[in-house]
Design a protein around this motif. Structure first.
Motif, PDB file in Angstrom:
ATOM      1  N   SER A  22     -27.096 -16.203 -30.348  1.00  0.00           N
ATOM      2  CA  SER A  22     -25.841 -16.852 -30.733  1.00  0.00           C
ATOM      3  C   SER A  22     -25.392 -17.846 -29.664  1.00  0.00           C
ATOM      4  CB  SER A  22     -24.732 -15.811 -30.949  1.00  0.00           C
ATOM      5  OG  SER A  22     -25.168 -14.801 -31.828  1.00  0.00           O
ATOM      6  N   GLY A  23     -26.340 -18.549 -29.094  1.00  0.00           N
ATOM      7  CA  GLY A  23     -26.021 -19.621 -28.149  1.00  0.00           C
ATOM      8  C   GLY A  23     -25.788 -19.196 -26.718  1.00  0.00           C
ATOM      9  N   ARG A  24     -25.823 -17.897 -26.460  1.00  0.00           N
ATOM     10  CA  ARG A  24     -25.611 -17.443 -25.089  1.00  0.00           C
ATOM     11  C   ARG A  24     -26.749 -16.567 -24.619  1.00  0.00           C
ATOM     12  NH1 ARG A  24     -19.865 -14.842 -25.852  1.00  0.00           N
ATOM     13  NH2 ARG A  24     -20.812 -14.623 -27.897  1.00  0.00           N
ATOM     14  N   THR A  66     -31.797 -17.402 -25.959  1.00  0.00           N
ATOM     15  CA  THR A  66     -30.373 -17.216 -26.199  1.00  0.00           C
ATOM     16  C   THR A  66     -30.160 -16.514 -27.538  1.00  0.00           C
ATOM     17  OG1 THR A  66     -30.184 -19.387 -27.238  1.00  0.00           O
ATOM     18  CG2 THR A  66     -29.655 -19.266 -24.890  1.00  0.00           C
ATOM     19  N   THR A  72     -32.695 -18.028 -30.272  1.00  0.00           N
ATOM     20  CA  THR A  72     -33.496 -19.188 -29.906  1.00  0.00           C
ATOM     21  C   THR A  72     -34.312 -18.873 -28.657  1.00  0.00           C
ATOM     22  OG1 THR A  72     -31.683 -20.547 -30.722  1.00  0.00           O
ATOM     23  CG2 THR A  72     -33.417 -21.675 -29.496  1.00  0.00           C
TER      24      THR A  72
END
Lengths: 307, 271
Positions: free
Chosen positions: A61-63, A59, A3
């Motif tokens: 995988s969200g990190r 990010t 993202t």
């Protein structure tokens, strides 16, 4: 999943990446397309933390990438296949990656086999590799940690047609097994055969993005006729913009079905009528990027008319 | 600007990827990998091998050319030490600058995004090389002393104390760290090598000239000339004041530039 949210990178007065947002989805191959110098590589470097964004976040995988404890096991990255110490052998380069990630040494030989580098080639130093061999090695290094996400910058560069077909199969299979692939290219034909989704960038700004099929449909249809002027007028009367393509063709901003009806109503014979597909996407790509390169700000100008 | 936004088709039924939490990369693994990277190219290998080769050549030269009364342990250690004080910093420089000059940093800093840990691992590996190779040089020198004096039929002279040996190790480590610092600050192999020769050969000469011609500089020299302060390490135990000289000049010429350079490395773009 990758993202990118409102990422901007400025170098003094020059904005290399300008408010870029997109998502690369799980199970899909996302093609990041743009001419040279459009900001593709800078964006990819920002995602993996090699370049700091002036603002915005990216990010994986969200990190944030830099917060991943052992990034090689989660994200396979190859930003420049030639960026290796020329004095190391191919096998040694994979061994270094394998050691950093803490993998079994067996993975090195497995990866060499996967990318079809023979034991003899693997023992050669990278300075003696062709660009195609470097790309294969780069893909091997990216895949060695069995990551869920792949980020590849211009991976098809230097590959021969068989190599491109091989890579297409590999990435397709990887995405079908639930992986996320983000790959960049400045060549439309290269990317359109591999990608499911496209993100088109020009002059640091996103100029188009979405599923490839939707973008293809949005790109209209091609009609070939010996009476081009007549059809162009008929289309124009029907509110459909068009632009000349080749000797006797028109790129019309409407679906083939609609264009056929207009031609029929006008009583004009056509030689060929088909969805624009690649040709349309290419027009769009050239048109959109040319437009941003010229720096014009014409709003809602039909794509075909720009080219 | 025209923006075409069409929603991506819903992702195909992909298997749910289980989120596994991976353990971080231990520093020890980064260090051992960085040590490997110092040896795994032809140039790296020969640079390392050159330490041993030069030690043997220097030892042979002392045996062949030194007058019998000068054939002492300190002669051997000094002869071996001179090439080593040049080679060790070069090893340190290249271990850092290679990441930029050869662009392998693109991979290294992607696999280990915490650049501070990579640089720390490189520092540990470089110091490790010095700590291993300098005692090996002492051993070679001892062997040379035994063999040389046996050939010359004189009694071997052991004129270095353990303190001497330890300060010589420290001198080599400091010299190597100077190379490391220049590598971090300059990040280009050619530039850092040139800077190293300016730093370790030109500057001390200028300082010496200044000290012999200018009275005001003579008293100041030990406090500003790092090379002068280091030279005490080759001459036996240091006085408290000599340690102070070393501390002050080391801060000015090593610690401060290294800190500034690290700041750049942490922020700079890796291309």
């Amino acid at each position: 999943m990758i993202t990118v949210e409102s990422v901007t990178r400025a170098y003094g007065d020059f904005t290399a990446v300008d408010d870029v947002s997109f998502t690369a989805h799980v199970g899909r191959v996302t093609g990041f397309l743009g001419p040279n110098g459009a900001g593709k590589s800078t964006t990819l470097r920002i995602i993996v933390g090699l370049t700091r964004a002036t603002s915005g976040t990216a990010t994986v995988s969200g990190r944030r990438y830099v917060d991943l404890p052992n990034p090689g096991l989660e994200v396979g990255v190859c930003l420049d296949a030639s960026a290796q110490h020329a004095g190391r052998t191919g096998r040694e380069i994979l061994t270094i990656a394998q050691r950093f990630m803490g993998l079994s040494h067996r993975r090195v030989e497995e990866m060499l086999e996967l990318v079809s580098l023979t034991p003899e080639e693997a023992s050669r130093r990278v300075r003696d590799y062709s660009l195609g061999m470097r790309q294969r090695l780069g893909i091997a290094a990216a895949l060695i940690g069995e990551p869920e996400v792949l980020i590849l910058d211009e991976p098809a560069n230097g590959l021969d047609p068989a190599g491109i077909r091989w890579m297409r199969g590999l990435l397709r299979d990887y995405a079908d097994r639930g992986g996320t692939v983000l790959l960049s290219s400045h060549l439309l034909h290269e990317i359109e055969v591999i990608a499911d989704d496209l993100v088109v960038i020009g002059n640091g700004r996103i100029v188009a993005q979405g599923a490839k099929n939707h973008l293809l449909q949005a790109a209209g249809s091609i009609v070939r006729t010996t009476y081009r002027e007549v059809i162009a007028t008929a289309l124009s009367d029907a509110g459909v913009t068009s632009s000349p393509v080749g000797e006797d063709g028109l790129l019309a901003q409407a679906e083939a079905d609609h264009v056929g009806k207009i031609a029929f109503a006008a009583g004009v014979p056509v030689i060929e009528l088909r969805p624009a597909d690649g040709a349309g996407l290419e027009e769009m790509f050239l048109g959109l990027t040319a437009e941003t390169q010229r720096g014009t700000t014409s709003e809602n100008q039909p794509v075909g008319a720009v080219a | 600007m025209t923006t075409l936004d069409t929603a991506p088709a819903s992702p195909s039924a992909a298997p749910v990827v289980t989120r596994t939490t991976h353990r971080g990369i231990p520093l020890s693994r980064i260090i051992t990998t960085e040590v490997r990277k110092m040896f795994d190219t032809r140039s790296g290998f020969w640079l390392m091998a050159s330490i041993g080769i030069l030690a043997l050549l220097a030892t042979s030269a002392v045996i062949l050319f030194a007058p019998d009364d000068e054939m002492t342990y300190s002669s051997f250690v000094t002869a071996i030490g001179i090439p080593m004080t040049v080679v060790l910093p070069i090893i340190a420089i290249l271990s850092v600058t290679g990441e930029w000059s050869q662009r392998s940093g693109l991979t290294t800093f992607t696999l280990v995004p915490d650049r501070g840990r990579v640089i720390a691992a490189k520092a540990v590996s470089c110091v490790g090389v010095a700590v291993v190779s300098v005692p090996l040089a002492f051993g070679t020198g001892a062997l040379g002393n035994v063999v040389g004096t046996a050939i010359a039929r004189v009694d071997p002279v052991w004129d270095l104390t353990v303190t001497n040996l330890l300060t010589i190790v420290l001198a080599n480590v400091l010299g190597l760290l100077v190379g490391f610092m220049l590598g971090v600050v300059i990040r280009r192999s050619a530039g850092a090598l040139v800077a190293y020769f300016v730093y370790s050969f030109l500057l001390p000469t200028l300082s010496l000239l200044l000290a012999t011609s200018q009275d005001w500089f003579r008293d100041l020299q030990p406090w500003v000339d790092f090379s002068y302060a280091q030279s005490a390490l080759f001459e036996g135990a240091l006085t408290a004041q000599q340690w102070a000289h070393l501390g002050v000049t080391g801060t000015i010429w090593l610690a401060i530039p290294l800190t500034v350079g690290l700041g750049f490395v942490m922020r700079a773009e890796v291309k």
